[in-house]
Design a protein around this motif. Structure first.
Motif, PDB file in Angstrom:
ATOM      1  N   SER A 160      -8.819  -6.975   3.507  1.00  0.00           N
ATOM      2  CA  SER A 160      -8.632  -8.674   3.380  1.00  0.00           C
ATOM      3  C   SER A 160      -9.819  -9.296   2.956  1.00  0.00           C
ATOM      4  N   VAL A 205      -9.338  -8.839  -0.897  1.00  0.00           N
ATOM      5  CA  VAL A 205      -8.405  -9.880  -1.374  1.00  0.00           C
ATOM      6  C   VAL A 205      -8.533 -11.583  -1.203  1.00  0.00           C
ATOM      7  N   ARG A 206      -9.196 -11.705  -0.044  1.00  0.00           N
ATOM      8  CA  ARG A 206      -9.287 -13.244   0.476  1.00  0.00           C
ATOM      9  C   ARG A 206     -10.564 -13.758  -0.252  1.00  0.00           C
ATOM     10  N   ASP A 217      -3.532 -10.047  -3.760  1.00  0.00           N
ATOM     11  CA  ASP A 217      -2.179 -10.498  -3.222  1.00  0.00           C
ATOM     12  C   ASP A 217      -2.431 -10.158  -1.664  1.00  0.00           C
ATOM     13  N   PRO A 218      -2.134 -11.213  -0.754  1.00  0.00           N
ATOM     14  CA  PRO A 218      -2.296 -10.691   0.727  1.00  0.00           C
ATOM     15  C   PRO A 218      -1.460  -9.577   0.998  1.00  0.00           C
ATOM     16  N   ARG A 219      -0.081  -9.476   0.515  1.00  0.00           N
ATOM     17  CA  ARG A 219       0.818  -8.169   0.872  1.00  0.00           C
ATOM     18  C   ARG A 219      -0.238  -7.225   0.777  1.00  0.00           C
TER      19      ARG A 219
END
Length: 135
Positions: free
Chosen positions: A52, A55-56, A16-18
């Motif tokens: 990042s 997750v990405r 999740d980007p959060r």
């Protein structure tokens, strides 16, 4: 004054980007309580880039690892993709780029960085890490 005894934290995060913000804020809190606030700005930048990427570029779970030992802070991100990270570009060539600066920043801002295959809880993956010396 920083502690001389080694310590380690793992923060397991969803895809999740959060999770990037949660990881960054958790890292700052860890460094504050251990008397390492002077490393926080650079450490946050490095953790942001590592998490990042985890997750990405992957679909599975991830984790942030923060370890202090012998005057060295190691920050790493584990993800469930066993493929090695791409080689970092040259930072000066990436200044205008929207993406792809992560590992170039990690290489430029850390004392040492690398990666290794690592399985966690039956998930094959990799662990990308970097180090900051306290001195």
């Amino acid at each position: 004054m920083p502690e001389t005894e080694p310590w380690e934290y793992w923060l397991y995060i969803p895809n999740d980007p959060r999770a990037v913000t949660v990881s960054r804020r958790t890292l700052r809190l860890i460094l504050t309580v251990h008397g390492l606030i002077r490393l926080a700005d650079t450490a946050e930048l490095l953790a942001t880039e590592l998490v990042s990427n985890a997750v990405r570029h992957t679909k599975g779970p991830a984790a942030l690892r923060v370890r202090w030992s012998a005057g060295v802070l190691r920050i790493g991100a584990w993800d469930a993709d066993p493929e090695p990270p791409g080689p970092p570009g040259k930072l000066e060539q990436l200044s205008e780029a929207e993406e792809g600066r992560g590992l170039a920043l990690v290489r430029a801002c850390s004392d040492l960085w690398g990666w290794q295959p690592l399985s966690r809880f039956g998930n094959r993956g990799k662990y990308v890490w970097c180090e900051l010396a306290a001195a």
